[in-house]
Design a protein around this motif. Sequence first.
Motif, short mmCIF file in Angstrom:
data_model
loop_
_atom_site.label_atom_id
_atom_site.label_comp_id
_atom_site.label_asym_id
_atom_site.label_seq_id
_atom_site.Cartn_x
_atom_site.Cartn_y
_atom_site.Cartn_z
N SER A 87 0.83 -1.21 0.00
CA SER A 87 0.00 0.00 0.00
C SER A 87 0.86 1.25 0.00
N LEU A 88 1.84 1.30 0.88
CA LEU A 88 2.72 2.47 0.95
C LEU A 88 3.51 2.64 -0.34
N GLY A 89 3.97 1.54 -0.90
CA GLY A 89 4.71 1.60 -2.16
C GLY A 89 3.85 2.13 -3.29
N ALA A 90 2.61 1.64 -3.37
CA ALA A 90 1.70 2.09 -4.43
C ALA A 90 1.38 3.57 -4.28
N VAL A 91 1.12 4.01 -3.06
CA VAL A 91 0.82 5.43 -2.83
C VAL A 91 2.04 6.29 -3.16
#
Length: 186
Positions: A19-23
């Motif tokens: 999630s953090l990587g995608a954001v």
Amino acid sequence: MSGNLDGHRRQLLFACGRSLGAVALLVAAYYLLPMESAFTSTTVLVLVAGIAAVAALLAWQIQQIARSPWPGLKAMEGMAITVPLFVLMYASACFLMEHSAPGSFSEPLTRTDALYFAMTVFSTVGFGDITARSEPARLLTTGQLAVNLLLLGVAARLLANAVQRGRLRRDRSVDPHEGDGTPPAP
């Protein structure tokens, strides 16, 4: 039991990392991609197509949630990607509108200002320091408010239902007598 808890923690860490990587990738793209074009009818069509793409992404995520052994984590991941994508699309539209028709908002918008405005509209905080002045800017903001309500209301409900279905499917696939010596039901 300990192995299952460790597996759950590992899945939680992976879900948070993804999630953090995608954001981070979405925000980096927002700041790095060229946005020099004017706000035109093509921009509106791209925004509508983007909303349709977010809806398709959400539909795909709902299917993935219902099939996942960790439906709650998958739903968190889905929202962690869908909401920033949605807000960044509107921030891009606000940025392009202000640069093609200066004065559309109460102050000139940088990319950060446009993101700030889109996020305050999304969260319905509406600090009032940046406001939509022109009719097209007000229509864009009204459109975002309407889709916000759909995203927060309908999408949240659909995600919750998918989590519930996923948990039911997972619980049904686990044999309740496993390991206690009782033969499984026919």
